[in-house]
Write an enzyme that holds these catalytic residues in place. Structure first.
Site, PDB file in Angstrom:
ATOM      1  N   ASP A   1       0.792  -1.146  -0.010  1.00 17.90           N
ATOM      2  CA  ASP A   1      -0.228  -0.055  -0.095  1.00 17.90           C
ATOM      3  C   ASP A   1       0.725   1.355   0.038  1.00 17.90           C
ATOM      4  O   ASP A   1       0.644   2.251   0.594  1.00 17.90           O
ATOM      5  CB  ASP A   1      -0.905   0.103   1.102  1.00 17.90           C
TER       6      ASP A   1
ATOM      7  N   LYS B   1       1.725   2.273  -5.126  1.00 18.63           N
ATOM      8  CA  LYS B   1       2.114   1.584  -6.337  1.00 18.63           C
ATOM      9  C   LYS B   1       1.221   2.061  -7.510  1.00 18.63           C
ATOM     10  O   LYS B   1       1.647   2.450  -8.633  1.00 18.63           O
ATOM     11  CB  LYS B   1       2.436   0.069  -6.327  1.00 18.63           C
TER      12      LYS B   1
ATOM     13  N   GLY C   1      -4.677  -4.432  -3.685  1.00 19.57           N
ATOM     14  CA  GLY C   1      -5.629  -3.085  -4.137  1.00 19.57           C
ATOM     15  C   GLY C   1      -4.733  -1.913  -4.525  1.00 19.57           C
ATOM     16  O   GLY C   1      -3.961  -1.303  -3.652  1.00 19.57           O
ATOM     17  N   HIS C   2      -4.782  -1.736  -5.731  1.00 17.93           N
ATOM     18  CA  HIS C   2      -4.041  -0.591  -6.542  1.00 17.93           C
ATOM     19  C   HIS C   2      -4.711   0.664  -6.508  1.00 17.93           C
ATOM     20  O   HIS C   2      -5.652   0.432  -7.554  1.00 17.93           O
ATOM     21  CB  HIS C   2      -2.931  -0.774  -7.380  1.00 17.93           C
TER      22      HIS C   2
ATOM     23  N   GLN D   1       1.980  -5.907  -3.372  1.00 16.16           N
ATOM     24  CA  GLN D   1       2.267  -6.243  -1.688  1.00 16.16           C
ATOM     25  C   GLN D   1       3.608  -5.234  -1.674  1.00 16.16           C
ATOM     26  O   GLN D   1       3.752  -4.337  -2.389  1.00 16.16           O
ATOM     27  CB  GLN D   1       2.690  -7.786  -1.504  1.00 16.16           C
TER      28      GLN D   1
HETATM   29  P1  GDP Z   1      -0.854   0.526  -3.635  1.00 15.21           P
HETATM   30  O1  GDP Z   1      -1.400  -0.973  -3.121  1.00 15.21           O
HETATM   31  O2  GDP Z   1       0.640   0.443  -3.220  1.00 15.21           O
HETATM   32  O3  GDP Z   1      -1.054   0.760  -5.026  1.00 15.21           O
HETATM   33  O4  GDP Z   1      -1.373   1.528  -2.444  1.00 15.21           O
HETATM   34  P2  GDP Z   1      -3.023   1.907  -2.164  1.00 15.21           P
HETATM   35  O5  GDP Z   1      -3.650   2.062  -3.300  1.00 15.21           O
HETATM   36  O6  GDP Z   1      -3.589   0.375  -1.539  1.00 15.21           O
HETATM   37  O7  GDP Z   1      -2.917   2.642  -1.119  1.00 15.21           O
HETATM   38  C1  GDP Z   1      -2.362   3.836  -1.295  1.00 15.21           C
HETATM   39  C2  GDP Z   1      -3.356   4.952  -0.945  1.00 15.21           C
HETATM   40  O8  GDP Z   1      -2.659   6.349  -1.003  1.00 15.21           O
HETATM   41  C3  GDP Z   1      -4.547   5.127  -1.882  1.00 15.21           C
HETATM   42  O9  GDP Z   1      -5.628   5.546  -1.229  1.00 15.21           O
HETATM   43  C4  GDP Z   1      -4.063   6.242  -2.666  1.00 15.21           C
HETATM   44  O10 GDP Z   1      -5.062   7.352  -3.401  1.00 15.21           O
HETATM   45  C5  GDP Z   1      -3.241   7.187  -1.873  1.00 15.21           C
HETATM   46  N1  GDP Z   1      -2.297   7.898  -2.224  1.00 15.21           N
HETATM   47  C6  GDP Z   1      -1.255   7.590  -3.197  1.00 15.21           C
HETATM   48  N2  GDP Z   1      -0.192   8.374  -3.204  1.00 15.21           N
HETATM   49  C7  GDP Z   1      -0.488   9.654  -2.418  1.00 15.21           C
HETATM   50  C8  GDP Z   1       0.034  10.709  -1.865  1.00 15.21           C
HETATM   51  O11 GDP Z   1       1.042  11.181  -2.602  1.00 15.21           O
HETATM   52  N3  GDP Z   1      -0.742  11.461  -0.893  1.00 15.21           N
HETATM   53  C9  GDP Z   1      -1.810  11.356  -0.432  1.00 15.21           C
HETATM   54  N4  GDP Z   1      -2.376  12.011   0.474  1.00 15.21           N
HETATM   55  N5  GDP Z   1      -2.550  10.161  -0.818  1.00 15.21           N
HETATM   56  C10 GDP Z   1      -1.859   9.030  -1.865  1.00 15.21           C
HETATM   57  P1  IMO Z   2      -0.818  -4.112  -2.356  1.00 13.88           P
HETATM   58  O1  IMO Z   2      -0.382  -4.712  -3.731  1.00 13.88           O
HETATM   59  C1  IMO Z   2      -0.734  -4.812   2.108  1.00 13.88           C
HETATM   60  C2  IMO Z   2      -1.017  -8.674   3.669  1.00 13.88           C
HETATM   61  C3  IMO Z   2      -2.310  -9.122   4.168  1.00 13.88           C
HETATM   62  C4  IMO Z   2      -1.817 -10.113   5.540  1.00 13.88           C
HETATM   63  C5  IMO Z   2      -0.558 -10.935   4.485  1.00 13.88           C
HETATM   64  C6  IMO Z   2      -0.967 -12.332   3.769  1.00 13.88           C
HETATM   65  O2  IMO Z   2      -2.264  -3.392  -2.405  1.00 13.88           O
HETATM   66  O3  IMO Z   2       0.039  -3.295  -1.615  1.00 13.88           O
HETATM   67  P2  IMO Z   2      -2.564 -12.799   1.663  1.00 13.88           P
HETATM   68  O4  IMO Z   2      -4.048 -12.333   1.412  1.00 13.88           O
HETATM   69  O5  IMO Z   2      -1.550 -12.100   0.778  1.00 13.88           O
HETATM   70  O6  IMO Z   2      -2.416 -14.228   1.972  1.00 13.88           O
HETATM   71  O7  IMO Z   2      -2.196 -12.059   3.173  1.00 13.88           O
HETATM   72  O8  IMO Z   2      -0.148  -9.942   3.399  1.00 13.88           O
HETATM   73  N1  IMO Z   2      -1.233  -8.309   2.253  1.00 13.88           N
HETATM   74  C7  IMO Z   2      -1.259  -6.793   1.826  1.00 13.88           C
HETATM   75  N2  IMO Z   2      -0.986  -5.761   2.637  1.00 13.88           N
HETATM   76  N3  IMO Z   2      -0.932  -4.616   0.619  1.00 13.88           N
HETATM   77  C8  IMO Z   2      -1.173  -5.547  -0.069  1.00 13.88           C
HETATM   78  O9  IMO Z   2      -1.169  -5.561  -1.395  1.00 13.88           O
HETATM   79  C9  IMO Z   2      -1.511  -6.778   0.474  1.00 13.88           C
HETATM   80  N4  IMO Z   2      -1.421  -8.159   0.026  1.00 13.88           N
HETATM   81  C10 IMO Z   2      -1.576  -8.999   1.043  1.00 13.88           C
HETATM   82  O10 IMO Z   2      -2.924  -8.195   4.863  1.00 13.88           O
HETATM   83  O11 IMO Z   2      -1.086  -9.479   6.270  1.00 13.88           O
HETATM   84 MG    MG Z   3      -2.908  -1.644  -1.720  1.00 12.02          MG
END
Ligand code: GDP
Ligand code: IMO
Ligand code: MG
Length: 420
Positions: free
Chosen positions: A12, A15, A39-40, A221
């Site tokens: 998270d 990415k 979840g991107h 991840q």
């Molecule tokens: P990912 O799994 O690495 O793609 O990240 P996620 O989408 O799960 O979580 C990142 C969250 O931060 C999302 O809600 C994005 O919209 C938000 N986000 C990404 N870059 C920034 C930033 O520079 N500032 C803020 N405030 N939010 C951001």
């Molecule tokens: P993105 O790509 C954050 C965590 C889960 C759990 C562990 C194992 O959005 O960064 P799994 O379902 O893979 O067997 O869970 O890994 N986890 C993540 N945490 N971002 C993710 O993906 C994750 N994918 C799995 O919360 O602790």
């Molecule tokens: Mg994510």
């Protein structure tokens, strides 16, 4: 040439947003591991989209997106996601390709994930319950079904055989939930999947390379969730690090150029497991609130804490990171003081290395304090626009890691990114 973009923390890191931004400069975006546990999040105009299976390059015009063999694919999630993406006018027939060696997540994998987690009680991993571990277990156990198998006339027989095996395991767990609804959805989604572009992924991508095309490999991840190098057993079931790119796509190591690591300006983790810099106090709450730190896949509140340079340096080392993107720097805008973890104190001894089992040791993070900038940075466009206090914070991180922060993301919006 292949560049890799991956997470340096526990996932998270942002990415999705960064891949969407960088995708302009590439011809192909390819996912090499993970599955719908990812979840991107990215924005198309002012609409928020969360991608789980489809690469985050899908909204950029005339780019090819590949779901590589290293991924585990849930056809149900994929179908739902394809519908969403198609709603934006994206032509998936033109730009989405799926490697035939990609393993399928079956409904019983999801059931097994749930049953296994329940049986662990308070030792649970905190899995996303998407069936990731059982699907990868069937891959390494040489039982899994792959996308290419769908085109085989014996697919249903193979499915029934594996399903029976899973049923015996589920019976052992005393799992008695009715999953017939899941299976109906699954078979319906398989028909949809068969209509998509199923390709030989390794020839597909090597052909692109031969033609001088630029590939961006999108990690899911984060490095600290890597099956080998993460905080085992509180990890996911794939190699999330740069080494996973070669086996997850079928590209040779010498094709890889940059490894772009993404880190938040602080740190979060969702699910169980060690997190040395976690703040279980008002400051942690504040980070969660301002950063809107709730899981994009499960909605769970993310655990929040200060940036951990011991873990980041470890991640830079195992990935061979050449460039860093620091996201969510704006979330720190209103904090008067910031802390940066520079070492761990373990049983009175200081170390800058990640110990074998973080979860079994009393880890006390050693912090260096920095003044906050107390300035709204969300509309800054250049490095020069940023406050000196933020520059000092970033420069300290550069020096510690020996790798430069090349980009700072200062908001979730597509244009909120600063090149240094
Ligand atoms: P990912 O799994 O690495 O793609 O990240 P996620 O989408 O799960 O979580 C990142 C969250 O931060 C999302 O809600 C994005 O919209 C938000 N986000 C990404 N870059 C920034 C930033 O520079 N500032 C803020 N405030 N939010 C951001
Ligand atoms: P993105 O790509 C954050 C965590 C889960 C759990 C562990 C194992 O959005 O960064 P799994 O379902 O893979 O067997 O869970 O890994 N986890 C993540 N945490 N971002 C993710 O993906 C994750 N994918 C799995 O919360 O602790
Ligand atoms: Mg994510």
């Amino acid at each position: 040439m292949v560049d890799v973009l991956l997470g340096l923390q526990w996932g998270d890191e942002g990415k999705g947003k960064i891949v969407d931004y960088f995708a302009k400069d590439y011809d192909v975006v390819a996912r090499f591991q993970g599955g719908p546990n990812a979840g991107h999040t990215l924005y198309v105009g002012d609409k928020k989209v969360v991608l789980h299976q489809i690469p985050s390059g899908v909204f950029q015009k005339n780019k090819l997106n590949l779901i590589g063999n290293g991924v585990v694919l849930d056809p149900v999630t994929l179908k739902r996601e394809c519908d969403t993406v198609a709603g934006f006018g994206v032509d998936l027939k033109q730009n989405l390709f799926i490697a035939e060696r990609t393993h399928l997540i079956l409904p019983t994998h999801r059931a097994l994930d749930k049953a296994a987690e329940l049986s662990k009680g308070n030792q649970k991993i905190g899995s996303t319950l998407k069936g990731i571990a059982p699907a990868y277990m069937d891959k390494t156990g040489r039982n899994g079904l792959r996308v290419g198998d769908l085109l085989d006339k014996n697919f249903t027989t193979a499915y029934i055989k594996l399903r029976l095996k899973h049923q015996r395991l589920l019976d052992n767990f005393s799992f008695d939930e009715d999953i017939t609804g899941w299976e109906e959805e699954f078979f319906d989604a398989l028909e949809f999947l068969k209509q998509l572009n199923i390709v030989n992924g390794e020839y597909f991508i090597n052909e692109q390379l031969k033609n001088g095309k630029r590939i961006l490999a999108e990690g899911a991840q984060g490095s600290m969730l890597d099956i080998d190098f993460g905080t085992f057993p509180f990890v996911t079931s794939s190699n999330t690090i740069s080494a996973g790119v070669c086996s997850g796509l079928g590209v040779a190591p010498q094709t890889i150029r940059d490894v772009i690591g993404v880190t938040k300006a602080y740190c979060t983790r969702v699910g169980s497991g060690p997190f040395p810099t976690e703040l279980e106090n008002a400051t942690g709450e504040e980070l969660r609130k301002i950063g809107n730190e709730f899981g994009a896949t499960t909605g769970r509140p993310r655990r929040c804490g200060w940036i951990d340079l011991v873990a980041l340096q470890f991640a830079c080392m195992i990935n061979g990171v050449t460039k860093i993107v620091m996201t969510k720097a704006d979330v720190l805008d209103s904090f008067s003081e910031l802390e940066v973890c520079t070492s761990y104190r373990v049983n009175g001894k200081e170390t800058k290395q990640i110990p074998f089992r973080l979860d079994r040791l009393p880890i006390e993070p050693v912090y260096k304090q920095f003044p906050g900038w107390n300035t709204n940075t969300t509309s800054a466009k250049t490095f020069g626009d940023l406050p000196q206090t933020m520059k000092t914070y970033v420069e300290f991180i550069n020096n510690y890691l020996g790798v430069k922060v090349n980009f700072i993301s200062n908001g979730p919006g597509r244009d909120q990114i600063i090149t240094i």
